[in-house]
Every structure is written in structure tokens, then in C-alpha cells.
Design an enzyme around this catalytic site. Structure first.
Site, PDB file in Angstrom:
ATOM      1  N   ALA A 196       0.815  -1.225   0.000  1.00 26.12           N
ATOM      2  CA  ALA A 196       0.000   0.000   0.000  1.00 26.12           C
ATOM      3  C   ALA A 196       0.845   1.270   0.000  1.00 26.12           C
ATOM      4  O   ALA A 196       0.771   2.089  -0.932  1.00 26.12           O
ATOM      5  CB  ALA A 196      -0.948  -0.022   1.196  1.00 26.12           C
ATOM      6  N   ARG A 233       4.471  10.500 -10.761  1.00 29.06           N
ATOM      7  CA  ARG A 233       3.516  11.483 -11.286  1.00 29.06           C
ATOM      8  C   ARG A 233       4.069  12.896 -11.136  1.00 29.06           C
ATOM      9  O   ARG A 233       3.932  13.732 -12.027  1.00 29.06           O
ATOM     10  CB  ARG A 233       2.181  11.350 -10.534  1.00 29.06           C
ATOM     11  N   CYS A 291      -6.372  -6.344   3.557  1.00 29.35           N
ATOM     12  CA  CYS A 291      -7.557  -6.359   4.424  1.00 29.35           C
ATOM     13  C   CYS A 291      -8.675  -7.212   3.854  1.00 29.35           C
ATOM     14  O   CYS A 291      -9.600  -7.593   4.563  1.00 29.35           O
ATOM     15  CB  CYS A 291      -8.084  -4.947   4.629  1.00 29.35           C
ATOM     16  N   ARG A 319       2.851   3.091 -15.858  1.00 29.27           N
ATOM     17  CA  ARG A 319       3.299   4.163 -14.973  1.00 29.27           C
ATOM     18  C   ARG A 319       4.803   4.406 -15.048  1.00 29.27           C
ATOM     19  O   ARG A 319       5.323   5.306 -14.399  1.00 29.27           O
ATOM     20  CB  ARG A 319       2.892   3.873 -13.524  1.00 29.27           C
ATOM     21  N   ASP A 360       2.808   0.929   7.458  1.00 29.77           N
ATOM     22  CA  ASP A 360       2.783   0.120   8.681  1.00 29.77           C
ATOM     23  C   ASP A 360       4.118   0.042   9.408  1.00 29.77           C
ATOM     24  O   ASP A 360       4.160  -0.415  10.554  1.00 29.77           O
ATOM     25  CB  ASP A 360       2.336  -1.312   8.354  1.00 29.77           C
TER      26      ASP A 360
END
Lengths: 445, 445
Positions: free
Chosen positions: A11, A22, A43, A71, A278
Site C-alpha cells: 500500500a 507522477r 484487508c 506508470r 505500517d
């Protein structure tokens, strides 16, 4: 040359890499992910397990190849960062065919957290699993398919334990949940935890609290201080721990929580090294302290900011108020801010006020009771935290989270103009009832 | 002697009476209700109609007799206040057996609002109904049971029209909705209204907008400027109007909206006369003006405050931000604050920003798209209003209502720490996505 290296591809890591690229399309953005999978919604693993027909890869949000082709990110799966020299701005990387050094101009550490494994005999036996990475989910599904497991034991009754109980009951297994603490969902107020436990039991889950696991025996049997529980599948869900070994070895400062200390621009103590997700701390807006509350939302937001700042911006993470939600069978559970014990520990003179109200309008069919606990500062009436369980508690808690961000008192809360229609809420929403009850309790103390 | 008289026995009236009696158990509290029913949830009428097995009296929250025996309120149903002398502190009352004068020390006017009836030929024919009072609901149910009506025409596509379309489709009728404006739910942003219309059509409702009804002919047939629509049942849902005749005749000041002007203690222009609920205005916290937004929540809250203050307190109504919600078949719809046209009319330099996002986490089954329109002040980024449609929009709008109360900007909104779990929300809740999109649109203008 400008090179931004990101360690970790879930994440926070992929948010950071995407944002950096970007902002600076000219920069070389490299992601090192030791595992085979990136950008997956961890999750969702329990819900994926619940449905045998679904592929575990459904949880991948953006396929690795798309990061590369669409990307322009140099995404290296199977590449593990095993060393970090912050003075020399170099990461030591191990991959299948050997090791190499990778220089960086800016680095984002997004190494995440790992499931805590029980330091007990038998913790590594076949049939014993944690629920953390995509391959854990895949392994559990494979085990279920291959062994026709009938009896599951879940060690730990936190969010993940509760979600796994629901998933495995959904698969038709007999489920026993063993929790060391004297209540399920430790950290939640007892009144909320009791309702979670009732919901588990109502759906045929056996729940034991205050029980210690001493070993797992081949066979399988989970030995406890109260006897053995036979199992065909054991899920260990006793928490997670931040992956900080790499950062610590590099001399990067950790906070009191044991996670990587960051400022609100996600900068660590090392120059041009950011951390997010995390593995990192976050500013808790109610306690004022740095906290470690590892959750997917925060990981994504922090990753985005770390990536932007690694690309030269100076964005700030707004901080957290400790909002979290989960589903326990037919009920939603939410929390935000401080619990009573936590508030008192931090020096607040606080009370906890409990209320119960219907989730829907008078005489509208369906719905549940909603139980709310508000933690309130005695002298000022300021909201410090809230917990809820019942229909739409996962959304109603967001109203209270927003109130926390705004520093509202229970008087402010009681004056909120909230939506009413019989299918949606009673005339007085449970949030408003909770405020009224808290205000009266404050007046009575 | 201290006598508090309340005119009107529904939401505001019974809240006022109950609160007054609670504050001053020694006071004589008299409620005059011209109809037979008190304390019912009028908003539940469509849902009650949908279920032929349910009694209309299910909507009564507290039975009249309980107000008398348990709360000690002198509740007089079938007693209509027909005159008011504020200098002489006397209400003229008509009941079945005659008229009488009733003196008061404090008076609460809670006369509510009445459905607008079409000023057209045939508006009073049998089979033509409004949906406002309990007996309206009873009459529609009776008509459905007695006539086996097959075709319904609903005139007006506001909340009530949409809810009635759902109820009557649920009863298996062919339903046509006729709306004079060029969109359904006039007052909502066009992007939201278009989705409401799609949802009506998707559930088999015929919808015509921009159509004028010219007459209702016996038989029944609804004549429009586009031709006739045959019907076995006609529901007129073209809005409501505050019941202010009594107050106006007594010389009590009305506001620009036509409803009774009140201060934030619910006091009218006449000494010791309070007003509350659908007959009264309320302070709109975003416009700063007095507004007339007749809704059940506001009625209950204002009634409580009027009752407390009639009993000698000096409580203040917190005001409204114009939050409302309703259900349109499978979607929830919510609004809060100002619409774009309204904001501009009030002199705000505002933009409206539209976004769409999923209601649940990645790969979690079910859910809907959620479309959000934020109305934002251009120079400051301050939120002025919001509208949403989709799963849980009726709860998510409460987050935005709370943000409005707190005066948040879209930057503040974007920084909110909201609950995430796959069954509850995506990692970035639609509220957060809406904030991000609005922020970018502001930056681009």
C-alpha cells in the site's frame, strides 16, 4: 540523474512510487519488493478466503505489469533490500541470482509490518497459518481445498481473528477462537467487546477468553492452560509488528512505539530518507503523541505524501485520530480517538458514557441496536474518543471521527444536523443520542 | 397556576409538551390536537403503505393514552385551536361538542405543515390522495385493498413522490411519476437527480419531467399538457406549506419564507409564545439566514427546546445546515448545506465538483458507485454544501454535515481519518475522493 528508490511494494510503497513518478516523470523510480506480489488489499484476505470460487489475485488492485508499462515504474519483485547505507546512499539488494548495490537520491522505506508468530512449539507445523500477505491467504485456501478441514482454531480475537471466524464459519467449519486477554477485541471498551463476543457466539463460534496457548501439537491439537482443542486448521492472529530491522541497522531513529519515527512530511532521521505505512509512526491528533496504528488508509495516505516529498514537494500528513472499523458477522464495529483507559493514562480526566439506540426509524423493519461509548473530557465536554457497534456503525463512527478532528464537545455533537429518513436512521441518530446521554452524565458528575 | 398550552400533537408538539412537563412537573401542560392521532412518524407512511400486512398505527411512536397516564399531559385530541388572542393569552378551541376559551401562561405553536393540494379540477375526486397525515396513509391502504388498483400516477417527484413510487412498485402497481420541473428531486444538483431518475426507471417506474398536469378526470385520468394518463390511484406530492393561519391572524410575525419567525430560543414576536417544527423557520448556519426546511429531526429538536423554554429554561436551538436523506429503491440519497445555485444566489463565489467512487473496498462483493457533488467556496476552499447518492450516502452525508458545522475546507476534509475495512468502505472513502477532486478543481480554476 535523479533516482527515487522505494523499499516495499504494497500500500504505502506503491502509493509512494506512483506519486513520485507522477510528480517527477523524469525521475527514475525503482521499487524493491521482496515478495512476488504488489499493490494488494491485504484487508480483503478473510473475505477472499470465505469464497472458494474467487482467485486470491482478485485482491491485487493494480497488476505489477501495469506499474511497469503504464506508470513507468521500475518495479522489481523478488528483490529484497538487505542492507542500507544512509551515508553512502546505497541499498544492498538480494535477488534470486545474486546481490547488488543500488544508489539513491531519495529513499522511501515502506517495509510494512509482519504477523507476530507464536514463540511456541509447533508454531510452524503444516496447517498453522498467519493472515498477512497474499500468499498466506493462498496457502489457507489451498489447505481448505486439499484437506477438507472441518475444525478451525483461531488464536487471537482482534480484528483479523474476528474476520477469520466469520470467513471460516462461512466455509462451514467449526470455529473456536482463543484469546489471551479477558475479552475479545482487546483495546475496545468492554461494553463493545461483549457485543462482539455475543455476535461470534450467535453465529456458532466457540469463544474462550483468558486462555493461554502453550503449544501446537502435530495432528493438530492446540494445547492451552485449560486443555487441548483439536484442529484441522490453526490461524494465528495475535498481532503484527513493524518491519524495522533494515532501518534500525542503518541507524535510522525509531520512536517509542518501536516503529520508524517520522515528522509530518514523512521524513526519518536520515537525510532524504522517508518512511510511510505500517513500518512508521503517525501523529495522533488527540493524544498529541506519535502513535503506531498500522492501517491501510494511513499507509496509502502516508505513502502518497512520502512519494510527493521524495519528488521534491513539502506536503504534510494531516495525522490520525485512530479511526478503524471492521465487520463482525451482521454487525459493524468502529472506533476513533482514545479509549477510556488510554485517555486516563495520557492524563485526561475523562468519563466513558454508554448509550443504545435503534439504527433505523420507528417501525421501519430490520436494523439493529447501536451501542455507543463516548469518551469525554470531564471539565470541557470535549470528545476524546468513541466506539460503536451495530448497523452502519462503520459509517456513523466517521461522524464522530470528523467531530474529533474539529475538536467538538458533546454539546456541539448534540447540535449536529444529521440526515433522517426511516430506512437510514431514527429521528435522533444514535450519534445524537450518545451526545445527549454523555451530556447528562457529565452534568451529573 | 402555571399553564403551558401546546397547539399541535405530532413531532414538535409532543416533544415540547413532554419536555415542558419533565422540566416543570407542577405545571399544567395541555396539548390541543385537531386530529385523532398524535406522535406518529409521518416519514414512515410510504413504507407502511408498501406492506399491506402492517397496521397504520404501527407508526404511532407513543400512544395518546400514555402521554396522559404516564407523562401527566392533558392531551386533547379532536380539539382544534381556531383563534388566538396573544394580548389576552387565550386560545379559542373547537371540539365536537362546542367551543371554549383556554387561557395560557406560555404557548407553543406546533401547527406543522399541510400538503399542498392541486388547484385543479378533479383534485378532490375519490382515488386522489396526499401523503401527509396518518389518515392519508390509512386512506391509501384502504383504497388499495378495496379497489385492487393497478395503475398509480404520482404527481411530484420530490422525496415523497420517490418514496411513494418505491412503495407502490413494491405493491406491484404500474407507476408513472409526473414532475413539472425539468428533473426529478428539484433542488438537488442535476447530476444527482439524473441518477435518482435512472434508479426509478430501472425499477420499472415511468418518469416524465417537464410536464404540467391540467386536470384530473373522473375515472380516473390525469390530464397533462402531453395527453392523459389513466390511473386507479393518484398521489399528489407537490410539496407542503406551513400552517400559519392561526399565528398570522393573531399578529405573530412571519419570516420571508412564510413560516413563523423565531429566534434561537424558539420565541415568536408575541410574548411567551414559542413556535417549533414544520410551521417555523430555523437558522441556516451556512447561509446565515432564517430558512424553512421542514423535517422531522428539526421538528423534534425545536419542539424540545420550545418546551424547555416554555417551562422557564433558556436553551438555544443550534440551527440547521439543511441535511436531509431519503432512499430511492436501492440507493440512498443525502444532501447538506447549500446547492450550487443557492450558494451563488446568496453571493458566494462557489464551484460544484463532482466525483464518483465505489462504496466498498477493492474486490469486496456488492456495493454501488457513490456519486458526490461538493459545493465549495472558490477563494477559501470552504465546504458550502454536499450531495451524494449511492450505498450508505445517507450516512456519508452526515460526515459532510459535520464538516459543515465545523467550517471545514476541502483540505481539512481530505485529511480526515475515516474508517476503512472492505465491507465498509474503500481505502479512500468516497468522501475523501470527493475532497481530493474538489481540491484539484479549485487549483485548476
Amino acid at each position: 540523474m535523479s533516482r527515487i528508490v522505494v523499499i516495499g511494494g504494497v500500500a504505502a510503497g506503491m502509493s509512494a512510487a506512483s506519486q513520485a513518478k507522477r510528480r517527477r516523470p523524469d525521475a527514475e523510480v525503482i521499487v524493491l519488493e521482496r515478495g512476488p506480489d504488489v499493490s494488494y488489499g491485504a484487508c480483503g484476505i478473510p473475505y477472499n478466503i470465505e469464497d472458494p470460487a474467487r482467485e486470491i489475485d482478485d485482491l491485487v488492485v493494480i497488476a505489477a505489469e501495469r506499474f511497469r508499462t503504464e506508470r513507468g515504474i521500475d518495479l522489481r519483485t523478488g528483490h529484497e533490500a538487505i542492507g542500507l547505507d544512509v551515508a553512502g546512499r546505497t541499498v544492498r539488494v538480494r535477488e534470486r541470482s545474486g546481490e547488488y548495490d543500488l544508489g539513491y537520491d531519495r529513499l522511501v522505506i515502506a517495509t510494512g509490518a509482519a504477523a507476530v508468530r507464536l514463540p511456541l512449539p509447533g508454531a510452524d507445523l503444516p496447517g498453522v497459518f498467519v493472515v498477512r500477505e497474499l500468499r498466506d491467504g493462498a496457502a489457507i485456501k489451498q489447505h481448505l481445498a486439499a484437506t477438507r478441514a472441518r475444525r478451525a482454531v483461531i488464536i487471537g480475537a482482534g480484528y483479523v481473528g474476528v474476520e477469520m471466524a466469520e470467513a471460516l464459519r462461512g466455509r462451514g467449519l467449526e470455529v473456536t477462537v482463543l484469546e489471551k486477554a479477558d475479552q475479545v477485541v482487546p483495546g475496545f471498551e468492554p461494553a463493545i467487546a461483549a457485543i462482539v463476543q455475543d455476535e461470534l457466539v450467535r453465529h456458532g463460534t466457540r469463544v474462550e477468553t483468558g486462555v493461554s496457548v502453550t503449544a501446537i501439537e502435530p495432528g493438530l491439537a492446540v494445547q492451552t492452560d485449560r486443555g487441548a482443542v483439536p484442529a484441522d486448521l490453526v490461524v494465528v492472529a495475535v498481532g503484527i509488528r513493524p518491519n524495522v530491522a533494515l532501518a534500525r541497522a542503518a541507524g535510522i531513529g525509531l520512536g517509542d512505539t518501536g516503529a520508524i519515527a517520522v515528522d509530518d512530511e514523512q521524513r526519518t532521521s536520515a537525510p532524504d530518507v522517508f518512511a510511510a505505512g505500517d513500518c512508521a509512526e503517525a501523529r495522533h491528533l488527540i493524544s498529541g503523541h506519535l502513535a503506531w496504528v498500522p492501517l491501510g488508509t494511513t499507509a496509502n495516505k502516508q505513502g502518497k505524501i512520502a512519494g510527493a516529498n521524495a519528488a521534491g514537494a513539502a506536503e504534510r500528513f494531516a495525522g490520525i485520530v485512530g479511526t478503524a472499523g471492521f465487520k463482525a458477522f451482521d454487525l459493524e464495529v468502529g472506533r476513533t480517538g482514545l479509549g477510556l483507559a488510554e485517555a486516563r493514562h495520557l492524563g485526561f480526566d475523562a468519563i466513558a458514557s454508554r448509550s443504545r439506540h435503534k439504527s433505523r426509524g420507528h417501525s421501519y423493519p430490520g436494523g439493529t441496536d447501536v451501542t455507543t461509548v463516548l469518551v469525554v473530557e470531564r471539565a470541557t465536554g470535549r470528545l476524546l474518543g468513541a466506539q460503536m457497534i451495530g448497523e452502519d456503525a462503520g459509517k456513523r463512527i466517521d461522524v464522530l471521527a470528523t467531530a474529533l478532528h474539529a475538536g467538538m464537545t458533546v454539546d456541539d455533537l448534540e447540535g449536529l444536523d444529521l440526515a433522517y429518513a426511516p430506512p437510514l436512521a431514527p429521528v435522533y441518530d444514535p450519534v445524537l443520542i450518545a451526545a445527549t446521554v454523555a451530556r447528562k452524565e457529565l452534568a451529573a458528575t
